[in-house]
Design an enzyme around this catalytic site. Structure first.
Site, PDB file in Angstrom:
ATOM      1  N   LEU A 108       0.837  -1.200   0.000  1.00  0.00           N
ATOM      2  CA  LEU A 108       0.000   0.000   0.000  1.00  0.00           C
ATOM      3  C   LEU A 108       0.875   1.255   0.000  1.00  0.00           C
ATOM      4  O   LEU A 108       2.070   1.195   0.281  1.00  0.00           O
ATOM      5  CB  LEU A 108      -0.911  -0.009   1.229  1.00  0.00           C
ATOM      6  CG  LEU A 108      -1.808  -1.244   1.382  1.00  0.00           C
ATOM      7  CD1 LEU A 108      -2.745  -1.068   2.577  1.00  0.00           C
ATOM      8  CD2 LEU A 108      -2.606  -1.509   0.129  1.00  0.00           C
ATOM      9  N   PRO A 109       0.252   2.429  -0.292  1.00  0.00           N
ATOM     10  CA  PRO A 109       1.079   3.635  -0.440  1.00  0.00           C
ATOM     11  C   PRO A 109       1.814   4.074   0.829  1.00  0.00           C
ATOM     12  O   PRO A 109       3.022   4.311   0.781  1.00  0.00           O
ATOM     13  CB  PRO A 109       0.064   4.701  -0.874  1.00  0.00           C
ATOM     14  CG  PRO A 109      -1.070   3.935  -1.484  1.00  0.00           C
ATOM     15  CD  PRO A 109      -1.141   2.646  -0.704  1.00  0.00           C
ATOM     16  N   THR A 121       6.323   0.925   1.931  1.00  0.00           N
ATOM     17  CA  THR A 121       7.317   1.756   2.618  1.00  0.00           C
ATOM     18  C   THR A 121       6.560   2.701   3.547  1.00  0.00           C
ATOM     19  O   THR A 121       5.810   3.564   3.082  1.00  0.00           O
ATOM     20  CB  THR A 121       8.141   2.576   1.606  1.00  0.00           C
ATOM     21  OG1 THR A 121       8.786   1.676   0.703  1.00  0.00           O
ATOM     22  CG2 THR A 121       9.199   3.402   2.333  1.00  0.00           C
ATOM     23  N   LYS A 162      15.299   1.049   4.444  1.00  0.00           N
ATOM     24  CA  LYS A 162      14.694   1.471   3.171  1.00  0.00           C
ATOM     25  C   LYS A 162      14.708   2.999   3.041  1.00  0.00           C
ATOM     26  O   LYS A 162      14.993   3.556   1.969  1.00  0.00           O
ATOM     27  CB  LYS A 162      13.265   0.932   3.109  1.00  0.00           C
ATOM     28  CG  LYS A 162      12.367   1.528   2.067  1.00  0.00           C
ATOM     29  CD  LYS A 162      12.730   1.119   0.656  1.00  0.00           C
ATOM     30  CE  LYS A 162      11.836   1.879  -0.335  1.00  0.00           C
ATOM     31  NZ  LYS A 162      12.166   1.617  -1.708  1.00  0.00           N
ATOM     32  N   LYS A 191       6.958  11.459   0.287  1.00  0.00           N
ATOM     33  CA  LYS A 191       6.570  10.763   1.528  1.00  0.00           C
ATOM     34  C   LYS A 191       7.801  10.142   2.202  1.00  0.00           C
ATOM     35  O   LYS A 191       8.025  10.311   3.396  1.00  0.00           O
ATOM     36  CB  LYS A 191       5.557   9.665   1.199  1.00  0.00           C
ATOM     37  CG  LYS A 191       5.263   8.718   2.350  1.00  0.00           C
ATOM     38  CD  LYS A 191       4.744   7.365   1.873  1.00  0.00           C
ATOM     39  CE  LYS A 191       5.783   6.610   1.087  1.00  0.00           C
ATOM     40  NZ  LYS A 191       5.515   5.192   0.864  1.00  0.00           N
TER      41      LYS A 191
HETATM   42  P1  NAD Z   1       0.504   2.760  -6.103  1.00  0.00           P
HETATM   43  O1  NAD Z   1      -0.121   4.024  -5.621  1.00  0.00           O
HETATM   44  O2  NAD Z   1       0.746   2.534  -7.558  1.00  0.00           O
HETATM   45  O3  NAD Z   1      -0.360   1.496  -5.581  1.00  0.00           O
HETATM   46  C1  NAD Z   1      -0.945   1.405  -4.316  1.00  0.00           C
HETATM   47  C2  NAD Z   1      -2.232   0.629  -4.476  1.00  0.00           C
HETATM   48  O4  NAD Z   1      -2.794   0.418  -3.174  1.00  0.00           O
HETATM   49  C3  NAD Z   1      -3.294   1.355  -5.303  1.00  0.00           C
HETATM   50  O5  NAD Z   1      -3.714   0.518  -6.360  1.00  0.00           O
HETATM   51  C4  NAD Z   1      -4.413   1.642  -4.287  1.00  0.00           C
HETATM   52  O6  NAD Z   1      -5.699   1.595  -4.873  1.00  0.00           O
HETATM   53  C5  NAD Z   1      -4.198   0.517  -3.308  1.00  0.00           C
HETATM   54  N1  NAD Z   1      -4.765   0.747  -1.980  1.00  0.00           N
HETATM   55  C6  NAD Z   1      -4.624   1.824  -1.163  1.00  0.00           C
HETATM   56  N2  NAD Z   1      -5.258   1.610   0.004  1.00  0.00           N
HETATM   57  C7  NAD Z   1      -5.804   0.370  -0.072  1.00  0.00           C
HETATM   58  C8  NAD Z   1      -6.576  -0.428   0.819  1.00  0.00           C
HETATM   59  N3  NAD Z   1      -6.907   0.005   2.033  1.00  0.00           N
HETATM   60  N4  NAD Z   1      -6.964  -1.658   0.407  1.00  0.00           N
HETATM   61  C9  NAD Z   1      -6.633  -2.110  -0.828  1.00  0.00           C
HETATM   62  N5  NAD Z   1      -5.897  -1.401  -1.711  1.00  0.00           N
HETATM   63  C10 NAD Z   1      -5.490  -0.182  -1.343  1.00  0.00           C
HETATM   64  O7  NAD Z   1       1.863   2.630  -5.282  1.00  0.00           O
HETATM   65  P2  NAD Z   1       3.146   1.739  -5.657  1.00  0.00           P
HETATM   66  O8  NAD Z   1       4.020   2.505  -6.576  1.00  0.00           O
HETATM   67  O9  NAD Z   1       2.688   0.364  -6.029  1.00  0.00           O
HETATM   68  O10 NAD Z   1       3.881   1.716  -4.224  1.00  0.00           O
HETATM   69  C11 NAD Z   1       3.417   0.921  -3.159  1.00  0.00           C
HETATM   70  C12 NAD Z   1       4.428   1.022  -2.029  1.00  0.00           C
HETATM   71  O11 NAD Z   1       5.701   0.559  -2.506  1.00  0.00           O
HETATM   72  C13 NAD Z   1       4.639   2.453  -1.512  1.00  0.00           C
HETATM   73  O12 NAD Z   1       4.800   2.409  -0.124  1.00  0.00           O
HETATM   74  C14 NAD Z   1       5.921   2.875  -2.214  1.00  0.00           C
HETATM   75  O13 NAD Z   1       6.617   3.869  -1.449  1.00  0.00           O
HETATM   76  C15 NAD Z   1       6.666   1.565  -2.300  1.00  0.00           C
HETATM   77  N6  NAD Z   1       7.631   1.461  -3.398  1.00  0.00           N
HETATM   78  C16 NAD Z   1       7.311   1.873  -4.661  1.00  0.00           C
HETATM   79  C17 NAD Z   1       8.257   1.730  -5.684  1.00  0.00           C
HETATM   80  C18 NAD Z   1       7.954   2.171  -7.100  1.00  0.00           C
HETATM   81  O14 NAD Z   1       8.908   2.216  -7.918  1.00  0.00           O
HETATM   82  N7  NAD Z   1       6.713   2.471  -7.446  1.00  0.00           N
HETATM   83  C19 NAD Z   1       9.512   1.169  -5.416  1.00  0.00           C
HETATM   84  C20 NAD Z   1       9.788   0.718  -4.134  1.00  0.00           C
HETATM   85  C21 NAD Z   1       8.836   0.862  -3.135  1.00  0.00           C
END
Ligand code: NAD
Length: 297
Positions: A65-66, A97, A172, A247
């Site tokens: 999740l975000p 994260t 991280k 964030k």
């Molecule tokens: P994103 O915003 O693309 O995806 C998050 C998903 O979570 C969304 O589809 C949203 O609808 C869903 N969501 C939110 N609350 C929810 C809930 N209560 N129940 C079900 N679904 C829910 O984000 P992302 O890029 O996939 O990143 C996710 C995590 O990974 C973050 O913490 C980010 O910091 C970390 N991260 C991202 C990357 C990257 O390159 N994108 C790399 C490393 C780490």
């Protein structure tokens, strides 16, 4: 084969879930966005009608999740929190994260329900998620990590155990603070070169084999057209959102304050990503921070 509940099918969760499906696991998938669930069903998952519905018979629960508030809400919400609904034998892996303190709080609450939990944030970006080459940075009991390892290897190639609950998040944040600074200064360097008439591709190729070499020069180059598969070359879409980097830098600042550490460049970078967000680029890949110093990118 494990029965896995996978919650959060965004830029990272979707390809991670796809790799678990490819490895033969049975996935019940849930996301607040129906289109994300539909895509995971096409990849072979079974749609759950809610997060609770996803976990009822799970061996493993994975969340991606975000931010902190989403993870806290998912597991601890007074009416819809998952912890009372997860089978007692199950293992909980949060890959989001989030703040180290939130990770510890949720893991402690999970333990009260008899559930083992690790924080396992990842590095490697969306390309690493798709390729199954993520780095997992794990906080929690070593024995819990050993239970999780056969699952994590389906999604990543490096697994680091860095300490007890919450430590994965601290490590991280250290990584992402360095990444945020490096991305911003790489964009600045390329903009400077281009202002002098240099070709951004040639400049990047030189830097990628010189001392300024980094993930920002080689994999996620911020200049459009330098790397075909980088977000910059597709309008800064996909990838790691500017506001997610913002964030993480805020979390790094909190972590620094909690121990009196000084992070002058990390704080500066946090302000740059905040400016980029206020310029309307919060949803773009974080490499769009180059827009603050370059025209027409
Ligand atoms: P994103 O915003 O693309 O995806 C998050 C998903 O979570 C969304 O589809 C949203 O609808 C869903 N969501 C939110 N609350 C929810 C809930 N209560 N129940 C079900 N679904 C829910 O984000 P992302 O890029 O996939 O990143 C996710 C995590 O990974 C973050 O913490 C980010 O910091 C970390 N991260 C991202 C990357 C990257 O390159 N994108 C790399 C490393 C780490």
């Amino acid at each position: 084969m494990s029965r896995i509940a996978f919650i959060g099918l965004g830029n990272m969760g979707a390809p991670m879930a796809a790799n678990l499906l490819k490895a033969g696991h049975a996935l019940r998938v849930f996301d607040l966005t129906p289109a994300a669930v539909d895509a995971a069903v096409v990849a072979g998952g079974v749609a759950a009608t809610s997060a609770i519905d996803a976990v009822v018979d799970a061996d493993i629960v994975i969340s991606m999740l975000p931010a902190s508030r989403h993870v806290e809400g998912l597991y601890l919400d007074a009416s819809s929190g998952l912890l009372p609904h997860i089978p007692a034998h199950a293992l909980v892996i949060d890959c989001s994260t989030i703040a180290p303190a939130t990770a510890r709080k949720v893991a402690e609450a999970a333990a009260k329900h008899g559930l083992a939990m690790i924080d396992a944030p990842v590095s490697g970006g969306t390309a690493g998620a798709a390729a199954g080459t993520l780095t997992f940075i794990v906080g929690g009991e070593a024995t819990t990590l050993e239970r999780a390892r056969p699952i994590l290897v389906n999604m990543g190639k490096n697994i680091f155990h860095v300490g007890s609950s919450g430590a994965g998040q601290v490590a991280k944040l250290c990584n992402n603070m360095a990444l945020g600074v490096i991305m911003a200064v790489t964009g600045e360097a390329l903009a400077l070169g281009v202002s002098h008439g240099l070709d951004a591709k040639v400049l990047s190729q030189m830097m990628a084999v010189s001392t300024a070499r980094s993930w920002a020069t080689e994999v996620c180059n911020p200049w459009p057209g330098v790397l075909e598969n980088a977000p910059a070359s597709r309008g800064y879409t996909g990838g790691f959102g500017n506001d997610l980097m913002l964030k993480d830098l805020g979390l790094a600042a909190e972590a620094a304050m909690s121990v009196g550490a000084s992070i002058p460049l990390g704080e500066l970078a946090r302000n740059l990503y905040a400016m980029n967000s206020r310029a309307g680029h919060g949803g773009l890949d974080f490499s769009s921070v180059v827009k603050l110093v370059a025209k027409d990118v």
